[in-house]
Design an enzyme around this catalytic site. Structure first.
Site, PDB file in Angstrom:
ATOM      1  N   LYS A  14     -81.327  25.452 -10.424  1.00  0.00           N
ATOM      2  CA  LYS A  14     -82.440  26.021  -9.662  1.00  0.00           C
ATOM      3  C   LYS A  14     -82.140  25.951  -8.179  1.00  0.00           C
ATOM      4  CE  LYS A  14     -85.806  23.918 -12.598  1.00  0.00           C
ATOM      5  NZ  LYS A  14     -85.364  22.513 -12.425  1.00  0.00           N
TER       6      LYS A  14
ATOM      7  N   LYS B  66     -75.833  15.891  -5.903  1.00  0.00           N
ATOM      8  CA  LYS B  66     -77.051  16.149  -5.131  1.00  0.00           C
ATOM      9  C   LYS B  66     -76.888  15.666  -3.683  1.00  0.00           C
ATOM     10  CE  LYS B  66     -79.692  17.710  -8.554  1.00  0.00           C
ATOM     11  NZ  LYS B  66     -80.251  19.041  -8.656  1.00  0.00           N
TER      12      LYS B  66
ATOM     13  N   LYS C 237     -72.333  24.730 -12.708  1.00  0.00           N
ATOM     14  CA  LYS C 237     -73.483  24.770 -13.590  1.00  0.00           C
ATOM     15  C   LYS C 237     -74.592  25.586 -12.931  1.00  0.00           C
ATOM     16  CE  LYS C 237     -76.937  21.643 -13.554  1.00  0.00           C
ATOM     17  NZ  LYS C 237     -78.197  22.347 -13.826  1.00  0.00           N
TER      18      LYS C 237
HETATM   19  P1  ATP Z   1     -82.133  21.276 -10.094  1.00  0.00           P
HETATM   20  O1  ATP Z   1     -81.060  22.140  -9.492  1.00  0.00           O
HETATM   21  O2  ATP Z   1     -83.344  21.123  -9.257  1.00  0.00           O
HETATM   22  O3  ATP Z   1     -81.600  19.950 -10.615  1.00  0.00           O
HETATM   23  P2  ATP Z   1     -81.848  22.359 -12.750  1.00  0.00           P
HETATM   24  O4  ATP Z   1     -81.647  23.801 -12.904  1.00  0.00           O
HETATM   25  O5  ATP Z   1     -80.658  21.463 -12.896  1.00  0.00           O
HETATM   26  O6  ATP Z   1     -82.618  22.096 -11.382  1.00  0.00           O
HETATM   27  P3  ATP Z   1     -83.509  20.478 -14.185  1.00  0.00           P
HETATM   28  O7  ATP Z   1     -84.986  20.500 -14.009  1.00  0.00           O
HETATM   29  O8  ATP Z   1     -82.723  19.450 -13.438  1.00  0.00           O
HETATM   30  O9  ATP Z   1     -82.965  21.937 -13.818  1.00  0.00           O
HETATM   31  O10 ATP Z   1     -83.157  20.373 -15.719  1.00  0.00           O
HETATM   32  C1  ATP Z   1     -84.056  20.844 -16.729  1.00  0.00           C
HETATM   33  C2  ATP Z   1     -83.323  20.949 -18.046  1.00  0.00           C
HETATM   34  O11 ATP Z   1     -82.451  22.094 -18.041  1.00  0.00           O
HETATM   35  C3  ATP Z   1     -82.413  19.754 -18.369  1.00  0.00           C
HETATM   36  O12 ATP Z   1     -82.506  19.504 -19.760  1.00  0.00           O
HETATM   37  C4  ATP Z   1     -81.037  20.245 -18.015  1.00  0.00           C
HETATM   38  O13 ATP Z   1     -80.023  19.567 -18.720  1.00  0.00           O
HETATM   39  C5  ATP Z   1     -81.140  21.699 -18.416  1.00  0.00           C
HETATM   40  N1  ATP Z   1     -80.206  22.533 -17.674  1.00  0.00           N
HETATM   41  C6  ATP Z   1     -80.213  22.723 -16.331  1.00  0.00           C
HETATM   42  N2  ATP Z   1     -79.232  23.553 -15.968  1.00  0.00           N
HETATM   43  C7  ATP Z   1     -78.580  23.911 -17.120  1.00  0.00           C
HETATM   44  C8  ATP Z   1     -77.466  24.753 -17.398  1.00  0.00           C
HETATM   45  N3  ATP Z   1     -76.841  25.402 -16.426  1.00  0.00           N
HETATM   46  N4  ATP Z   1     -77.069  24.897 -18.677  1.00  0.00           N
HETATM   47  C9  ATP Z   1     -77.711  24.246 -19.676  1.00  0.00           C
HETATM   48  N5  ATP Z   1     -78.765  23.431 -19.483  1.00  0.00           N
HETATM   49  C10 ATP Z   1     -79.208  23.253 -18.218  1.00  0.00           C
HETATM   50 MG    MG Z   2     -80.886  19.388 -12.524  1.00  0.00          MG
END
Ligand code: ATP
Ligand code: MG
Length: 327
Positions: A194, A111, A191
């Site tokens: 968002k 991050k 990965k």
């Molecule tokens: P940000 O980029 O803001 O961190 P994010 O997409 O990583 O957003 P989070 O809100 O941080 O989403 O995570 C929400 C849930 O989704 C968590 O349980 C995280 O482990 C899961 N998750 C996020 N991205 C993935 C992915 N690519 N594959 C599987 N699980 C995911």
């Molecule tokens: Mg995340």
């Protein structure tokens, strides 16, 4: 009754990684456990969102959880900032967490690289607030993606430390994995996130998705349709694993290996199979957006239930550590 707890940040629109890695398990676990699912807006402050964007994203993530099958009759769906005890316990646990433990966290490094202009202390202490989220509900099952493994390990260590210093208070939270714990993004490398621009949104239409899939990374050695492909190294084929039935997947793999099937056709099939999941979710989300009063009601009821559960834990915690209770 055993409790499950998990949160999703309102940092943008939900994507298929969130759905496959986390939400499918929310829906499964709510059948069996007392469930708390949270839109973690305090966590999202680490990205310094505009207030109106944060408010909108909180509602959108809550809508996404409901549209994916979180049932407010079974699970407590709430917004983190409706329960001030999260921040209170977060501070208490901050005082129990060695800096060295936080220094090892790879999410902080990712991050920080992603937002070099805003490397704030909240990014660094993020996993402690996450530990508080889990501990407040004395949750024993935490459905999250693989990217959260390190944070969960830190949570377990911190809560064991609390128990050692102040007496047995918190159970050991176990990670619950889905069949897709790490969905790779359209770039074929990172990965899906968002905040990375490599996602397929859960609410996207089939046309929008197909547009993105056209540019998605496939087998890098396959430059034209006449080249024989290797499905095992293709991220799109990995996605088929999440959306396409085994028999159809076999056909696709054979077509790719023999150069009978081109990447665009492979992606069209993938898009159609994704739509079978996304379409109904998108429709339920639209209906929820049309009824904002209903969402307000669900979140207000969820917030009240979560506050009661959180306060019950905090009464014990405050007593054990010697800070004053309210009232
Ligand atoms: P940000 O980029 O803001 O961190 P994010 O997409 O990583 O957003 P989070 O809100 O941080 O989403 O995570 C929400 C849930 O989704 C968590 O349980 C995280 O482990 C899961 N998750 C996020 N991205 C993935 C992915 N690519 N594959 C599987 N699980 C995911
Ligand atoms: Mg995340």
């Amino acid at each position: 009754m055993v409790r499950t707890m998990s949160g999703i940040q309102p940092t943008g629109a939900l994507h298929i990684g969130n759905y496959l890695g986390a939400l499918v398990n929310f829906v499964e676990l709510q059948q069996q456990y007392e469930s708390f699912f949270c839109v973690v807006d305090l966590h999202a402050l680490t990205q310094r969102p505009k207030a109106e964007d944060l408010r909108r994203n909180v509602r959108e993530v809550a809508i996404g959880m409901l549209a994916s099958g979180v049932d407010p009759e079974r699970a407590t769906l709430f917004v983190q900032s409706d329960v001030p005890q999260h921040a209170e316990l977060g501070w208490i646990l901050t005082c129990l967490t060695p800096l060295g433990d936080l220094n090892r966290m790879t999410q902080f490094k990712d991050k920080s690289a992603q937002q070099p202009e805003n490397v704030n202390a909240g990014l660094f202490t993020y996993p402690i607030l996450q530990t508080a989220d889990i501990a407040l509900y004395r949750a024993e099952r935490v459905p999250v993606g693989e990217d959260q493994d390190q944070h969960l390990e830190l949570a377990r260590e911190t809560l064991r430390r609390f128990n050692f210093v102040y007496g047995d208070t918190f159970p050991d939270p176990q990670t619950v994995r889905s069949k897709a714990p790490r969905v790779i993004g359209l770039d074929g490398e990172a990965k899906m996130s968002k905040s990375k621009g490599n996602e397929v949104g859960l609410f996207e239409t089939a046309d929008e998705t197909m547009q993105k899939l056209r540019g998605a990374k496939t087998d890098p050695a396959r430059l034209r349709k006449s080249d024989k492909g290797t499905p095992e190294v293709c991220n799109m084929f990995a996605w088929h694993g999440f959306f396409t039935p085994a028999a159809q997947r076999e056909e696709i793999a054979a077509g790719c290996r023999s150069a009978q099937l081109g990447c665009v056709d492979c992606k069209r099939t993938l898009c159609a199979n994704m739509e079978a999941i996304k379409g109904p979710i998108r429709e339920r989300a639209a209906a929820l957006r049309d009824n904002p009063a209903r969402l307000d009601e669900i979140l207000a009821a969820g917030g009240a239930k979560a506050r009661a559960a959180a306060e019950a834990t905090m009464a014990i915690v405050r007593d054990r550590i010697g800070v004053r209770a309210r009232g």
